[in-house]
Every structure is written in structure tokens, then in C-alpha cells.
Write a protein that holds these residues in place. Structure first.
Motif, mmCIF file in Angstrom:
data_model
loop_
_atom_site.group_PDB
_atom_site.id
_atom_site.type_symbol
_atom_site.label_atom_id
_atom_site.label_comp_id
_atom_site.label_asym_id
_atom_site.label_seq_id
_atom_site.Cartn_x
_atom_site.Cartn_y
_atom_site.Cartn_z
ATOM 1 N N MET A 110 0.819 -1.205 0.000
ATOM 2 C CA MET A 110 0.000 0.000 0.000
ATOM 3 C C MET A 110 0.855 1.257 0.000
ATOM 4 N N LEU A 111 1.995 1.222 0.693
ATOM 5 C CA LEU A 111 2.914 2.367 0.673
ATOM 6 C C LEU A 111 3.391 2.630 -0.752
ATOM 7 N N ALA A 112 3.804 1.575 -1.450
ATOM 8 C CA ALA A 112 4.267 1.735 -2.831
ATOM 9 C C ALA A 112 3.148 2.233 -3.736
ATOM 10 N N GLY A 113 1.926 1.764 -3.516
ATOM 11 C CA GLY A 113 0.811 2.225 -4.334
ATOM 12 C C GLY A 113 0.457 3.680 -4.079
ATOM 13 N N LEU A 114 0.509 4.109 -2.818
ATOM 14 C CA LEU A 114 0.118 5.473 -2.477
ATOM 15 C C LEU A 114 1.089 6.515 -3.028
ATOM 16 N N VAL A 115 2.374 6.196 -3.103
ATOM 17 C CA VAL A 115 3.354 7.172 -3.602
ATOM 18 C C VAL A 115 3.565 7.044 -5.109
ATOM 19 N N SER A 116 2.778 6.203 -5.768
ATOM 20 C CA SER A 116 2.962 6.003 -7.205
ATOM 21 C C SER A 116 2.402 7.153 -8.037
ATOM 22 N N PHE A 117 1.819 8.194 -7.386
ATOM 23 C CA PHE A 117 1.389 9.350 -8.165
ATOM 24 C C PHE A 117 2.588 10.072 -8.763
ATOM 25 N N VAL A 118 3.782 9.884 -8.171
ATOM 26 C CA VAL A 118 5.015 10.342 -8.799
ATOM 27 C C VAL A 118 5.559 9.172 -9.617
ATOM 28 N N PRO A 119 5.666 9.297 -10.931
ATOM 29 C CA PRO A 119 6.092 8.164 -11.758
ATOM 30 C C PRO A 119 7.403 7.547 -11.272
ATOM 31 N N TYR A 120 7.393 6.233 -11.161
ATOM 32 C CA TYR A 120 8.544 5.398 -10.778
ATOM 33 C C TYR A 120 8.924 5.500 -9.302
ATOM 34 N N LEU A 121 8.368 6.469 -8.556
ATOM 35 C CA LEU A 121 8.744 6.573 -7.157
ATOM 36 C C LEU A 121 8.206 5.400 -6.359
ATOM 37 N N GLY A 122 6.946 5.018 -6.596
ATOM 38 C CA GLY A 122 6.390 3.878 -5.893
ATOM 39 C C GLY A 122 7.127 2.595 -6.223
ATOM 40 N N PHE A 123 7.482 2.423 -7.491
ATOM 41 C CA PHE A 123 8.232 1.241 -7.925
ATOM 42 C C PHE A 123 9.594 1.166 -7.241
ATOM 43 N N ILE A 124 10.337 2.270 -7.241
ATOM 44 C CA ILE A 124 11.687 2.277 -6.665
ATOM 45 C C ILE A 124 11.628 2.132 -5.148
ATOM 46 N N LEU A 125 10.782 2.938 -4.498
ATOM 47 C CA LEU A 125 10.704 2.892 -3.041
ATOM 48 C C LEU A 125 10.188 1.544 -2.556
ATOM 49 N N GLY A 126 9.134 1.033 -3.211
ATOM 50 C CA GLY A 126 8.574 -0.245 -2.793
ATOM 51 C C GLY A 126 9.556 -1.387 -2.979
ATOM 52 N N MET A 127 10.259 -1.411 -4.120
ATOM 53 C CA MET A 127 11.214 -2.480 -4.361
ATOM 54 C C MET A 127 12.379 -2.407 -3.379
ATOM 55 N N LEU A 128 12.807 -1.195 -3.034
ATOM 56 C CA LEU A 128 13.904 -1.035 -2.081
ATOM 57 C C LEU A 128 13.501 -1.528 -0.694
ATOM 58 N N VAL A 129 12.338 -1.074 -0.209
ATOM 59 C CA VAL A 129 11.888 -1.469 1.131
ATOM 60 C C VAL A 129 11.582 -2.966 1.171
ATOM 61 N N ALA A 130 10.888 -3.469 0.158
ATOM 62 C CA ALA A 130 10.561 -4.896 0.124
ATOM 63 C C ALA A 130 11.821 -5.749 -0.001
#
Length: 360
Positions: free
Chosen positions: A239-259
Motif C-alpha cells: 500500500m505504501l508503494a501504491g500510495l506514492v505512485s502518483f510520482v512516476p517510478y517513485l512507488g516502484f523504486i521505493l517499494g522495491m527497495l523497502v521490500a
């Protein structure tokens, strides 16, 4: 017809006064902005129900009831799960620190040939062990902090009651308010203003409806994928990665890093890191080839740098209210800039510049 200098100064003064008023009233504007956003989201549904020969009041009651039910279902389902995952994460923080101190940091120093001093994190682990119970209970922590101030408690309860009340009245009178605003527009500027307002509504509608659906869809996909991998904090990270995905690629990068970090600590192998990469790669492909083209198209077109700047600038200037207003205001500014560009291309100044280039 162009504006006179006095009219231009009057407009600039009005904009400046509006910004000052927004800054002064920011602490009390949050429930009104949230209610306005909910009313804006619900108005198209009300209009569709009115087209089916329902009265405005009945249509508003149906849509308003649907919004309330969906909101309570989300709160009742997600909040307890997120609280459990966050509490479990805090309980396991000491073991994560042990892994960082005993495995990750020595490996990094060996790979980079660093001779850095070892970090002693025992005091941090002890503090976490002592405080995790009070920190882990989100609801108790929030209510405890709020209840310490009677004024804060009254304000919190007032906002909680105001938002649905304001949403109902704004939703009921939305078309009437738009009609009243249109009546105030000077007649010679009405056609241009209405066209700009429609363009702004298209951009805002694309953002408010489409982007929210994209965020929720991505959060669901990420959370489900991480749950299938077996990650303990799948819902929280997804859900964190999905919520910050309004900035392109930010949700992908942040979610993959944390996960990836969470999977390395939990499983301590390479195969699960590969699974994490597959989950976020599949989510990114789904967003690029299905969700964004279908739900958003090219109607917004805001550059990622502009999105980041808008959010940071809004938060810096007006706090939480500024964050709420950042992207809608940026979308409106983008429409106005496009209009200004069209006017410039059609102007004599641009035509003279093109002719002089051809002559040269």
C-alpha cells in the motif's frame, strides 16, 4: 480584448490576497478541502443518476451513502491489518538491527574494503524493546496524544463531523454553485473562461478519478504479490508503494527497495529477492501498458519533476493544506500555461519572429 494595466494589477492583487488568506486560514481549511474533493468525485455519479430521472436530492443521498459505506469498509478492513503489521515490524526491529550490525555492515565493509569503526546499536535496541508496546498500538497512541489537549480533541471531533456534513451540502448544491460562479464572469471573457474551466476539469478529473484508481490498483497488486512471496509486511509495503505512485517510478523504486530489504532480513537468500523484483516488475508493466493508458491516457501530462516540486512547495508554503492543493493547482497552472502558449503562437510577436527567421 486585452486587459488594461489597472485590470492586470487588480487581478494580481486579488491573487496575492487569496494566497495570504489561504496561508492564514490553512489550519481550518482541511475539512473543507476534503469535503470539496469528495463532492467533486461524487458529482459525476449524481449527474448520471439525475439523467435516469432521479431527483437531485435522492441521487445525492444514494451517492453520499455509497461514499460513507466504502470509506467505513476501507477503514474497518485495512486499518487493523496495517496496525498489526506495523506492530509486528516494531517488535522485530531489534532483530533487524542485529542483522544490520552483524551481517549487512560487515559484508559492505568487506566488499568496499572499508576500515570503518563498528557501530554499537545496543542502546537503540534496548529503547525499542522498552517502547514497542506503546508505539505499536496506533489507535491508542493517537487517542492518547489527542486526549491530552481538550481543544485538540474538540477540533479533531469537529473535523470528523464536519467532513460528511460539508460533503453532503456541497454535493447537493454543486451544480448551483458552478452556475452562480459562471454568472459572475464578465460576459466578454465568458467563452474563454468556460473553455479553460473545462480543460481544467478534464485534467483534474483525470487526476482525481484516474490517478486514485491507479494508486489503489497498484497497491493491491503489490500487496497481493508480496503476500504470495511470503513477505510478512506485504500489505504495509504494497500500500505504501501504491500510495506514492502518483510520482512516476517513485512507488516502484521505493517499494522495491523497502521490500528487498525486508526480504533480505526475513529470508536471507537471493531467490526471494528475485521474486520481489518479479512482483514490482509485473506491477510496473501493468501500470505502463494497462492502468495508466486506460485510466489516465495523456490528459495530465505532468512531468515527474513538476509533481515532486509541486508537492514539496505546497507543503513548505501551506503545510498539509498545501499538500492537498499542490497537484490540483499544478494541473490548473499547466492548463493556463498551455493556453498562454497557444495565445503566444497566434500572436503578432511570434509571427514577426518566424518571418524574420525566414528572411534571415
Amino acid at each position: 480584448m486585452s486587459l488594461t494595466d489597472s485590470q492586470k494589477w487588480l487581478i494580481l492583487t486579488g491573487v496575492a490576497l487569496f494566497g495570504l488568506l489561504l496561508y492564514v486560514l490553512a489550519p481550518v481549511l482541511t475539512p473543507f478541502l476534503v469535503a470539496a474533493a469528495l463532492a467533486y468525485l461524487g458529482d459525476p455519479l449524481v449527474d448520471k443518476l439525475e439523467a435516469r430521472r432521479l431527483s437531485r436530492s435522492v441521487a445525492v443521498v444514494l451517492v453520499f451513502s455509497g461514499l460513507i459505506i466504502v470509506l467505513f469498509m476501507i477503514i474497518a478492513f485495512l486499518v487493523p491489518l496495517l496496525q498489526q503489521e506495523l506492530a509486528a515490524f516494531i517488535r522485530k526491529l531489534p532483530s533487524y538491527i542485529d542483522w544490520l550490525q552483524g551481517t549487512a555492515l560487515p559484508w559492505i565493509k568487506a566488499q568496499l574494503s572499508l576500515d570503518a569503526p563498528s557501530l554499537n546499536l545496543d542502546s537503540l535496541k534496548q529503547a525499542i524493546r522498552e517502547q514497542w508496546q506503546s508505539v505499536g498500538n496506533i489507535a491508542a497512541g493517537v487517542m492518547g496524544s489527542v486526549s491530552r489537549s481538550g481543544l485538540a480533541l474538540v477540533g479533531w471531533l469537529a473535523n470528523l463531523v464536519l467532513i460528511p456534513v460539508l460533503t453532503f451540502y456541497l454535493l447537493r448544491d454543486w451544480d448551483v454553485m458552478l452556475a452562480r460562479i459562471r454568472e459572475l464572469i464578465p460576459r466578454r471573457y465568458e467563452s474563454t473562461t468556460v473553455r479553460l474551466a473545462r480543460d481544467c476539469d478534464e485534467v483534474l478529473g483525470a487526476f482525481m478519478h484516474g490517478q486514485l484508481l491507479v494508486m489503489l490498483s497498484l497497491g493491491t497488486v503489490y500487496a497481493a504479490g508480496l503476500w504470495l512471496v511470503g513477505l510478512e509486511m506485504a500489505l504495509l509495503i504494497g500500500m505504501l508503494a501504491g500510495l506514492v505512485s502518483f510520482v512516476p517510478y517513485l512507488g516502484f523504486i521505493l517499494g522495491m527497495l523497502v521490500a528487498g530489504i525486508a526480504a533480505a532480513i526475513q529470508f536471507q537468500d537471493v531467490i526471494h529477492l528475485f521474486y520481489i523484483l518479479l512482483v514490482f516488475g509485473a506491477g510496473q508493466m501493468l501500470e505502463s501498458f494497462l492502468l495508466t493508458p486506460y485510466l489516465l491516457g495523456d490528459r495530465i501530462g505532468m512531468h515527474p519533476v513538476a509533481v515532486i516540486f509541486a508537492v514539496m512547495a505546497g507543503g513548505q508554503l501551506f503545510g498539509f493544506v498545501g499538500i492537498l492543493l499542490a497537484l490540483p493547482v499544478a494541473a490548473v497552472i499547466m492548463v493556463l500555461l498551455r493556453h498562454a502558449h497557444e495565445r503566444y503562437v497566434q500572436s503578432e510577436l511570434y509571427a514577426d519572429a518566424v518571418e524574420s527567421e525566414r528572411d534571415g
